[in-house]
Design an enzyme around this catalytic site. Structure first.
Site, PDB file in Angstrom:
ATOM      1  N   LYS A  11       0.839  -1.200   0.000  1.00 27.04           N
ATOM      2  CA  LYS A  11       0.000   0.000   0.000  1.00 27.04           C
ATOM      3  C   LYS A  11       0.883   1.263   0.000  1.00 27.04           C
ATOM      4  O   LYS A  11       2.097   1.177   0.193  1.00 27.04           O
ATOM      5  CB  LYS A  11      -0.921  -0.038   1.218  1.00 27.04           C
ATOM      6  CG  LYS A  11      -1.958  -1.189   1.160  1.00 27.04           C
ATOM      7  CD  LYS A  11      -2.796  -1.223   2.431  1.00 27.04           C
ATOM      8  CE  LYS A  11      -3.921  -2.251   2.332  1.00 27.04           C
ATOM      9  NZ  LYS A  11      -4.723  -2.310   3.597  1.00 27.04           N
ATOM     10  N   TYR A  51     -12.461  -2.453  -3.280  1.00 33.26           N
ATOM     11  CA  TYR A  51     -12.915  -2.457  -1.893  1.00 33.26           C
ATOM     12  C   TYR A  51     -14.446  -2.370  -1.777  1.00 33.26           C
ATOM     13  O   TYR A  51     -14.965  -1.929  -0.751  1.00 33.26           O
ATOM     14  CB  TYR A  51     -12.259  -1.316  -1.117  1.00 33.26           C
ATOM     15  CG  TYR A  51     -10.844  -1.627  -0.648  1.00 33.26           C
ATOM     16  CD1 TYR A  51     -10.562  -2.779   0.095  1.00 33.26           C
ATOM     17  CD2 TYR A  51      -9.784  -0.754  -0.916  1.00 33.26           C
ATOM     18  CE1 TYR A  51      -9.273  -3.062   0.543  1.00 33.26           C
ATOM     19  CE2 TYR A  51      -8.489  -1.030  -0.462  1.00 33.26           C
ATOM     20  CZ  TYR A  51      -8.243  -2.185   0.262  1.00 33.26           C
ATOM     21  OH  TYR A  51      -6.974  -2.460   0.716  1.00 33.26           O
ATOM     22  N   ASN A 114      -1.760  -0.090   7.329  1.00 34.16           N
ATOM     23  CA  ASN A 114      -1.285  -1.453   7.620  1.00 34.16           C
ATOM     24  C   ASN A 114      -0.513  -2.099   6.475  1.00 34.16           C
ATOM     25  O   ASN A 114      -0.396  -3.318   6.389  1.00 34.16           O
ATOM     26  CB  ASN A 114      -2.441  -2.332   8.112  1.00 34.16           C
ATOM     27  CG  ASN A 114      -3.516  -2.520   7.068  1.00 34.16           C
ATOM     28  OD1 ASN A 114      -3.429  -1.993   5.970  1.00 34.16           O
ATOM     29  ND2 ASN A 114      -4.531  -3.290   7.414  1.00 34.16           N
ATOM     30  N   HIS A 117      -1.978  -5.286   1.309  1.00 34.07           N
ATOM     31  CA  HIS A 117      -3.245  -5.966   1.037  1.00 34.07           C
ATOM     32  C   HIS A 117      -2.959  -7.382   0.559  1.00 34.07           C
ATOM     33  O   HIS A 117      -2.004  -7.611  -0.177  1.00 34.07           O
ATOM     34  CB  HIS A 117      -4.045  -5.241  -0.052  1.00 34.07           C
ATOM     35  CG  HIS A 117      -5.210  -6.064  -0.533  1.00 34.07           C
ATOM     36  ND1 HIS A 117      -6.419  -6.072   0.127  1.00 34.07           N
ATOM     37  CD2 HIS A 117      -5.321  -6.961  -1.550  1.00 34.07           C
ATOM     38  CE1 HIS A 117      -7.232  -6.928  -0.495  1.00 34.07           C
ATOM     39  NE2 HIS A 117      -6.587  -7.480  -1.506  1.00 34.07           N
ATOM     40  N   GLU A 128      -9.780  -9.989  -7.728  1.00 33.23           N
ATOM     41  CA  GLU A 128      -8.837  -8.879  -7.578  1.00 33.23           C
ATOM     42  C   GLU A 128      -7.750  -8.919  -8.657  1.00 33.23           C
ATOM     43  O   GLU A 128      -7.359  -7.877  -9.186  1.00 33.23           O
ATOM     44  CB  GLU A 128      -8.231  -8.918  -6.167  1.00 33.23           C
ATOM     45  CG  GLU A 128      -9.300  -8.621  -5.107  1.00 33.23           C
ATOM     46  CD  GLU A 128      -8.852  -8.905  -3.676  1.00 33.23           C
ATOM     47  OE1 GLU A 128      -7.695  -9.364  -3.489  1.00 33.23           O
ATOM     48  OE2 GLU A 128      -9.654  -8.671  -2.755  1.00 33.23           O
TER      49      GLU A 128
HETATM   50  P1  IDP Z   1      -7.619  -7.000   5.429  1.00 33.71           P
HETATM   51  O1  IDP Z   1      -6.835  -5.955   4.667  1.00 33.71           O
HETATM   52  O2  IDP Z   1      -6.790  -7.618   6.522  1.00 33.71           O
HETATM   53  O3  IDP Z   1      -8.269  -8.035   4.525  1.00 33.71           O
HETATM   54  P2  IDP Z   1     -10.279  -5.839   5.760  1.00 33.71           P
HETATM   55  O4  IDP Z   1     -11.177  -6.047   6.931  1.00 33.71           O
HETATM   56  O5  IDP Z   1     -10.646  -6.486   4.457  1.00 33.71           O
HETATM   57  O6  IDP Z   1      -8.795  -6.232   6.194  1.00 33.71           O
HETATM   58  O7  IDP Z   1     -10.171  -4.262   5.531  1.00 33.71           O
HETATM   59  C1  IDP Z   1      -9.585  -3.752   4.362  1.00 33.71           C
HETATM   60  C2  IDP Z   1      -8.706  -2.585   4.727  1.00 33.71           C
HETATM   61  O8  IDP Z   1      -9.507  -1.509   5.214  1.00 33.71           O
HETATM   62  C3  IDP Z   1      -7.710  -2.834   5.859  1.00 33.71           C
HETATM   63  O9  IDP Z   1      -6.532  -3.503   5.435  1.00 33.71           O
HETATM   64  C4  IDP Z   1      -7.427  -1.441   6.322  1.00 33.71           C
HETATM   65  O10 IDP Z   1      -6.543  -0.757   5.428  1.00 33.71           O
HETATM   66  C5  IDP Z   1      -8.806  -0.791   6.212  1.00 33.71           C
HETATM   67  N1  IDP Z   1      -9.557  -0.865   7.464  1.00 33.71           N
HETATM   68  C6  IDP Z   1     -10.291  -1.910   7.924  1.00 33.71           C
HETATM   69  N2  IDP Z   1     -10.838  -1.626   9.121  1.00 33.71           N
HETATM   70  C7  IDP Z   1     -10.442  -0.378   9.423  1.00 33.71           C
HETATM   71  C8  IDP Z   1     -10.674   0.488  10.560  1.00 33.71           C
HETATM   72  O11 IDP Z   1     -11.362   0.138  11.515  1.00 33.71           O
HETATM   73  N3  IDP Z   1     -10.074   1.719  10.500  1.00 33.71           N
HETATM   74  C9  IDP Z   1      -9.312   2.129   9.450  1.00 33.71           C
HETATM   75  N4  IDP Z   1      -9.069   1.352   8.376  1.00 33.71           N
HETATM   76  C10 IDP Z   1      -9.627   0.117   8.371  1.00 33.71           C
HETATM   77 MG    MG Z   2      -9.802  -7.855   3.155  1.00 31.80          MG
END
Ligand code: IDP
Ligand code: MG
Length: 151
Positions: A11, A51, A114, A117, A128
């Site tokens: 990212k 997304y 984080n 992805h 994807e």
């Molecule tokens: P993942 O990336 O581990 O699959 P997902 O639940 O699919 O996690 O969420 C997609 C992305 O959305 C996360 O990697 C993160 O960048 C963002 N995200 C998810 N939950 C939150 C939150 O509570 N606050 C801010 N960003 C979030």
């Molecule tokens: Mg996800």
């Protein structure tokens, strides 16, 4: 060995922090095989498609602006159980809960930054991959090291 494929993406925070090489090397050293790579800024409509499952959630707007804020390193990796193997290497979504030794556990502090992805299922991976790559961009090749990675 089944040649399962997954979509991974460093990212914009990972790119800005100079962590592309570190992150790529973890998948490479594990034994996964690189199938495709692209360095690109994601258009807003593409980000919304990618997304789509999160539309309506409270973090959705910030997620879209985050992921479109700068270049990402988009990749396809292949290997036996690649989807789950890569999710384990990435760590949990919230870096504060990710185990040390995982990418998010080693380099991240908050969920909104984080670093990486990774597809969460074989079905999402296929969806994807098709968003970010044309079929002819996916490389099929023999890798001599496979004889020393798989029994
Ligand atoms: P993942 O990336 O581990 O699959 P997902 O639940 O699919 O996690 O969420 C997609 C992305 O959305 C996360 O990697 C993160 O960048 C963002 N995200 C998810 N939950 C939150 C939150 O509570 N606050 C801010 N960003 C979030
Ligand atoms: Mg996800």
């Amino acid at each position: 060995m089944s040649a399962e494929r997954t979509y991974l993406m460093v990212k914009p925070d990972g790119v800005q922090r100079g962590l592309c090489g570190e992150i790529v090397s973890r998948f490479e050293k594990k034994g996964l095989k690189l199938v495709a790579v692209k360095f690109t800024v994601i258009p807003k409509a593409t980000a919304e498609n990618h997304y789509g499952e999160h539309k309506g959630k409270k973090f959705y707007d910030s997620l879209i602006s985050y992921i479109t804020s700068g270049p990402v390193l988009a990749m396809v990796w292949e290997g036996d159980g690649a989807v789950a193997v890569c999710r384990n290497i990435m760590g949990k979504t919230n870096p504060q809960e990710s185990a040390p030794g995982t990418i998010r556990g080693d380099f991240g502090m908050v969920t909104g930054m984080n670093l990486i992805h990774g597809s969460d299922s074989v079905e999402s991976a296929a969806r994807e991959i098709s968003i970010f790559f044309r079929p002819e961009e996916l490389m099929t090749y023999d890798r001599s090291a496979d004889a020393w990675i798989y029994e």
